[in-house]
Design a protein around this motif. Structure first.
Motif, PDB file in Angstrom:
ATOM      1  N   SER A   9       0.816  -1.214   0.000  1.00 13.33           N
ATOM      2  CA  SER A   9       0.000   0.000   0.000  1.00 13.33           C
ATOM      3  C   SER A   9       0.852   1.266   0.000  1.00 13.33           C
ATOM      4  CB  SER A   9      -0.904   0.006   1.245  1.00 13.33           C
ATOM      5  OG  SER A   9      -0.099  -0.055   2.417  1.00 13.33           O
ATOM      6  N   ASN A  10       2.156   1.125   0.221  1.00 12.14           N
ATOM      7  CA  ASN A  10       3.020   2.307   0.378  1.00 12.14           C
ATOM      8  C   ASN A  10       4.038   2.430  -0.746  1.00 12.14           C
ATOM      9  OD1 ASN A  10       4.534   0.059   1.063  1.00 12.14           O
ATOM     10  ND2 ASN A  10       5.704   1.095   2.671  1.00 12.14           N
ATOM     11  N   VAL A  11       3.790   1.790  -1.900  1.00 12.43           N
ATOM     12  CA  VAL A  11       4.785   1.779  -2.989  1.00 12.43           C
ATOM     13  C   VAL A  11       4.243   2.500  -4.222  1.00 12.43           C
ATOM     14  CG1 VAL A  11       5.727  -0.409  -2.147  1.00 12.43           C
ATOM     15  CG2 VAL A  11       4.070  -0.463  -3.984  1.00 12.43           C
ATOM     16  N   LYS A  12       5.159   3.178  -4.935  1.00 17.15           N
ATOM     17  CA  LYS A  12       4.836   3.831  -6.202  1.00 17.15           C
ATOM     18  C   LYS A  12       5.994   3.626  -7.161  1.00 17.15           C
ATOM     19  CE  LYS A  12       1.363   6.688  -6.824  1.00 17.15           C
ATOM     20  NZ  LYS A  12       0.235   6.378  -7.712  1.00 17.15           N
ATOM     21  N   VAL A  13       5.671   3.426  -8.433  1.00 20.32           N
ATOM     22  CA  VAL A  13       6.690   3.169  -9.456  1.00 20.32           C
ATOM     23  C   VAL A  13       6.341   3.992 -10.695  1.00 20.32           C
ATOM     24  CG1 VAL A  13       7.743   1.409 -10.938  1.00 20.32           C
ATOM     25  CG2 VAL A  13       7.044   0.802  -8.609  1.00 20.32           C
ATOM     26  N   ALA A  14       7.353   4.595 -11.302  1.00 22.49           N
ATOM     27  CA  ALA A  14       7.120   5.313 -12.565  1.00 22.49           C
ATOM     28  C   ALA A  14       8.326   5.143 -13.487  1.00 22.49           C
ATOM     29  CB  ALA A  14       6.870   6.799 -12.310  1.00 22.49           C
ATOM     30  N   ALA A  15       8.039   4.969 -14.771  1.00 21.99           N
ATOM     31  CA  ALA A  15       9.103   5.010 -15.779  1.00 21.99           C
ATOM     32  C   ALA A  15       9.367   6.476 -16.115  1.00 21.99           C
ATOM     33  CB  ALA A  15       8.667   4.264 -17.031  1.00 21.99           C
ATOM     34  N   VAL A  16      10.638   6.801 -16.399  1.00 24.80           N
ATOM     35  CA  VAL A  16      10.958   8.174 -16.803  1.00 24.80           C
ATOM     36  C   VAL A  16      11.584   8.172 -18.191  1.00 24.80           C
ATOM     37  CG1 VAL A  16      11.228   9.070 -14.463  1.00 24.80           C
ATOM     38  CG2 VAL A  16      13.208   8.117 -15.633  1.00 24.80           C
ATOM     39  N   ARG A  17      11.280   9.242 -18.932  1.00 25.65           N
ATOM     40  CA  ARG A  17      11.854   9.367 -20.271  1.00 25.65           C
ATOM     41  C   ARG A  17      13.292   9.861 -20.135  1.00 25.65           C
ATOM     42  NH1 ARG A  17       7.067  12.364 -20.552  1.00 25.65           N
ATOM     43  NH2 ARG A  17       5.284  11.048 -21.122  1.00 25.65           N
ATOM     44  N   GLY A  18      14.235   8.996 -20.414  1.00 26.59           N
ATOM     45  CA  GLY A  18      15.653   9.331 -20.250  1.00 26.59           C
ATOM     46  C   GLY A  18      16.413   8.091 -19.834  1.00 26.59           C
ATOM     47  N   ASN A  19      17.683   8.251 -19.498  1.00 27.19           N
ATOM     48  CA  ASN A  19      18.460   7.099 -19.047  1.00 27.19           C
ATOM     49  C   ASN A  19      18.637   7.141 -17.529  1.00 27.19           C
ATOM     50  OD1 ASN A  19      20.710   8.808 -18.449  1.00 27.19           O
ATOM     51  ND2 ASN A  19      21.405   8.674 -20.575  1.00 27.19           N
ATOM     52  N   PHE A  20      19.345   6.156 -16.994  1.00 27.55           N
ATOM     53  CA  PHE A  20      19.498   6.070 -15.541  1.00 27.55           C
ATOM     54  C   PHE A  20      20.188   7.305 -14.973  1.00 27.55           C
ATOM     55  CE2 PHE A  20      22.454   5.089 -12.041  1.00 27.55           C
ATOM     56  CZ  PHE A  20      21.525   4.868 -11.032  1.00 27.55           C
ATOM     57  N   ASP A  21      21.235   7.782 -15.646  1.00 24.34           N
ATOM     58  CA  ASP A  21      21.961   8.950 -15.141  1.00 24.34           C
ATOM     59  C   ASP A  21      21.045  10.164 -15.018  1.00 24.34           C
ATOM     60  OD1 ASP A  21      24.531   7.771 -14.852  1.00 24.34           O
ATOM     61  OD2 ASP A  21      24.815   7.876 -17.014  1.00 24.34           O
ATOM     62  N   ASP A  22      20.131  10.333 -16.011  1.00 22.08           N
ATOM     63  CA  ASP A  22      19.175  11.438 -15.946  1.00 22.08           C
ATOM     64  C   ASP A  22      18.304  11.301 -14.694  1.00 22.08           C
ATOM     65  OD1 ASP A  22      20.050  12.306 -18.471  1.00 22.08           O
ATOM     66  OD2 ASP A  22      18.570  11.059 -19.512  1.00 22.08           O
ATOM     67  N   ALA A  23      17.804  10.078 -14.470  1.00 14.88           N
ATOM     68  CA  ALA A  23      16.910   9.838 -13.331  1.00 14.88           C
ATOM     69  C   ALA A  23      17.654  10.016 -12.010  1.00 14.88           C
ATOM     70  CB  ALA A  23      16.308   8.437 -13.425  1.00 14.88           C
ATOM     71  N   GLN A  24      18.868   9.478 -11.941  1.00 14.32           N
ATOM     72  CA  GLN A  24      19.629   9.578 -10.686  1.00 14.32           C
ATOM     73  C   GLN A  24      20.005  11.025 -10.390  1.00 14.32           C
ATOM     74  OE1 GLN A  24      22.579   6.769  -8.630  1.00 14.32           O
ATOM     75  NE2 GLN A  24      23.872   7.860 -10.053  1.00 14.32           N
TER      76      GLN A  24
END
Length: 495
Positions: A185-200
Motif C-alpha cells: 500500500s506504500n509503494v509507487k513506481v514510474a518510468a521516466v523518459r531518459g536514461n538512468f543517469d538522468d533519473a539519478q
C-alpha cells in the motif's frame, strides 16, 4: 562514538542511525566516517561462523551506535527463510577460480543483501526533531535491480513509503515486471523518459531541494531518504559478503588465515566494489579489486587515465544495470584515497556537475591503481563469456556477471592468489540474452525463454521470476524528468 559527515565538508557530525535515516548530505555529498579502518574484524574463528554471525561482527564495526541486540534482530529478519540458500551468499568453484553467488534472495539480485536489511535499520532510527508523526519516503532511481529489491524490502514497512523511478525501455522485461507488479500500500513506481543517469541526477536534485523538503515536512510530515548505494546503510551490508567469501575459502582449505584474495566485480555505480575496499580497510586480506565494466566503460577510462568524463555516448547494452556514466560511490573512494580532503572532493564534484568531467592528481591515481584493477567487455564478448562459462564449467551466468567473467579470463592468473568473481544476478532475469548466447531458442516471451533455459541446462527459474507472467501490473505511469518532483510530492501527500 563514530560519527559520519559529508565527503564534501566536515560540518555534519551524525550518528550511523542519523546518516542512514537522512540518506544523503545537504551539500549533495555522501556520508563517510573518518574512523573507518581503525577497528579490524577478527579473522581468527571466521571459518566456523555462519553468514549471520559474520554479519554481526562486520556491521558491529561499521555501525557502532546500533546495539548488538538491534543488529542481531535486523540480521535475523533480513537473512532468513526468504533466501533460497542457507549460506546466503554461497561460494562455488568455477574452474580454477570461484564464484560468489549473490542472487539467492527474494528478487534474484545482489541488491537483496543490502535491501533486505536497510528497512530494518531504518525502523530502528528515530524521527528528526522529535516529530512523532514523521514518515520516511524512500526515493530511488534504478538501472534495473535496485528498484525491485528496494520495493520488496520496504513494501508495507511501517512509517515508510517508497517511490522508484526507472528509465523507460532500458531495463529487461523481467526487471520491469518485477517493479510494476509490486504489491504493497506504500509503494509507487514510474518510468521516466531518459536514461538512468538522468533519473539519478534528478533524484539527487530533489534531495537537495530545501524548499521541497520544508514543504513535505510541513504538509505531510514526510522526510526523504534513499535506498540507492549513496545511503551508507545500503553500502555497509555488502561488506559482509567479502568476509563470507573469505570464510568459505578457509572452510574449503583453499587458503590459510592471512592469505590474500582477488575479487572481480561487475559494477556501474561503484557500490558493490567499494564494499570490498571497506572490507580491506577492516582488515580483510584483499590483494586487488578488479572493476569489470560493460561498453559504458567510464570507470575503465578513469582508472587507466585519471580523467573521469561523462561527456560521451551512452550505450544501451545487454547488461542494463551497468549502463551508468555517473558512478556515485566513486566519490567515497576518492575521499579515502585523497586522505579525507573534503576541499578536493568538493572541487572534483563541482567540475563533474558543471563540466561533466574532472581529473585527479597523478599521485592519487597511482595510489588508487595499487588497489583497483579494471577491464571491460563489449556485447559480443559478454555473449562469448556466457557461452564459454557454460561450456567449460557447466555454470550459467547472467550478462553482468559475464562482464566480470570476461575480464577475469584476460587477467594473468597467480596460482597462489585465489580469484573470486561476484555473480550479481540470476541468469533468469535476462533469459533472452542468455539463450541467445548459448545458442538456444530466444524467439518467444521472456517466460518461454526461461522454460527453454531450464530445460537445456537442468537449472530452475526462481519461482518469483517465473510467476511474473501472471502477476497483475499495478503501475504504468511514464513521466518526464522535469515531472519527477511533482510525482514525489503527490506520492508523499498520499502516505
Amino acid at each position: 562514538m563514530i560519527t559520519f559527515h559529508s565527503t564534501r565538508s566536515t560540518t555534519d557530525s551524525l550518528t550511523a542511525k542519523q546518516a542512514i535515516r537522512k540518506g544523503i548530505a545537504d551539500d549533495g555529498g555522501l556520508f563517510v566516517s573518518d574512523s573507518l579502518g581503525q577497528t579490524h574484524v577478527d579473522l581468527a574463528n571466521i571459518a566456523s561462523k555462519s553468514y549471520q554471525e559474520i554479519a554481526l561482527d562486520v556491521l558491529g564495526a561499521l555501525l557502532p551506535d546500533y546495539t548488538a541486540d538491534e543488529l542481531k534482530a535486523c540480521i535475523d529478519e533480513a537473512y532468513g527463510s526468504q533466501w533460497s540458500d542457507p549460506a546466503i551468499t554461497p561460494l562455488k568453484p568455477l574452474g580454477d577460480d570461484f564464484v560468489l553467488e549473490l542472487f539467492n534472495g527474494p528478487t534474484s539480485a545482489f541488491k537483496d543483501v543490502a535491501l533486505q536489511i536497510l528497512p530494518r535499520f531504518m525502523a530502528r532510527t528515530t524521527p528528526a526533531g522529535g516529530d512523532p508523526d514523521e514518515k520516511i519516503m524512500i526515493l530511488t532511481a534504478t538501472s534495473g535491480d535496485t528498484g525491485k529489491a528496494a520495493l520488496a524490502g520496504f513494501a508495507d514497512a511501517a512509517g515508510t513509503g517508497i517511490t522508484v523511478f526507472y528509465p523507460e525501455g532500458k531495463v529487461s522485461q523481467v526487471q520491469e515486471l518485477q517493479m510494476t507488479t509490486q504489491t504493497g500500500s506504500n509503494v509507487k513506481v514510474a518510468a521516466v523518459r531518459g536514461n538512468f543517469d538522468d533519473a539519478q541526477s534528478a533524484v539527487k536534485r530533489i534531495f537537495g531541494d530545501r524548499e521541497l523538503a520544508d514543504r513535505l515536512a510541513a504538509d505531510s510530515h514526510v522526510v526523504l531518504s534513499s535506498a540507492n548505494s549513496i545511503n551508507v546503510g545500503r553500502l555497509v551490508p555488502q561488506v559482509v559478503y567479502y568476509f563470507s567469501a573469505y570464510a568459505q575459502l578457509l572452510q574449503q582449505q583453499i587458503i590459510n588465515t592471512g592469505d590474500e584474495v582477488e575479487f572481480v566485480v561487475p559494477t556501474g555505480n561503484f557500490g558493490d566494489i567499494l564494499a570490498g575496499y571497506y572490507a580491506k580497510l577492516l582488515g580483510l586480506p584483499v590483494k586487488h579489486l578488479v572493476v569489470a565494466s560493460d561498453r559504458n566503460n567510464v570507470l575503465f577510462d578513469f582508472l587507466t587515465t585519471g580523467s573521469y568524463n561523462r561527456n560521451r555516448p551512452f550505450f544501451q547494452t545487454i547488461s542494463p544495470s551497468m549502463d551508468i556514466l555517473i558512478s556515485s560511490n566513486l566519490e567515497r573512494m576518492l575521499y579515502y584515497f585523497a586522505e579525507k580532503d573534503t576541499r578536493l572532493i568538493s572541487m572534483l564534484m563541482n567540475d563533474l556537475k558543471n563540466y561533466g568531467c574532472y581529473e585527479v592528481p597523478e599521485e592519487l591515481l597511482a595510489k588508487i591503481r595499487h588497489v583497483f584493477g579494471c577491464g571491460w567487455a563489449n556485447e559480443d564478448q559478454v555473449r562469448q563469456a556466457i557461452a564459454d562459462c557454460w561450456k567449460k564449467n557447466r555454470y550459467v551466468i547472467d550478462p553482468h556477471t559475464a562482464c566480470g567473467y570476461f575480464v577475469m579470463q584476460q587477467m594473468p592468473a597467480d596460482p597462489l592468489t585465489p580469484r573470486v568473481l561476484l555473480s550479481t544476478a540470476s541468469p533468469y532475469k535476462f533469459p533472452r540474452v542468455v539463450n541467445e548466447s548459448l545458442g538456444l531458442d530466444a524467439t518467444g516471451t521472456d517466460f518461454e525463454c526461461m522454460d527453454v533455459l531450464a530445460e537445456a541446462t537442468g537449472t530452475k527459474a526462481p519461482a518469483a521470476l517465473r510467476g511474473l507472467e501472471t502477476a497483475d501490473v499495478r503501475f504504468s505511469d511514464v513521466i518526464g524528468i522535469d515531472e519527477m518532483e511533482d510525482f514525489v510530492a503527490g506520492t508523499a501527500e498520499a502516505l
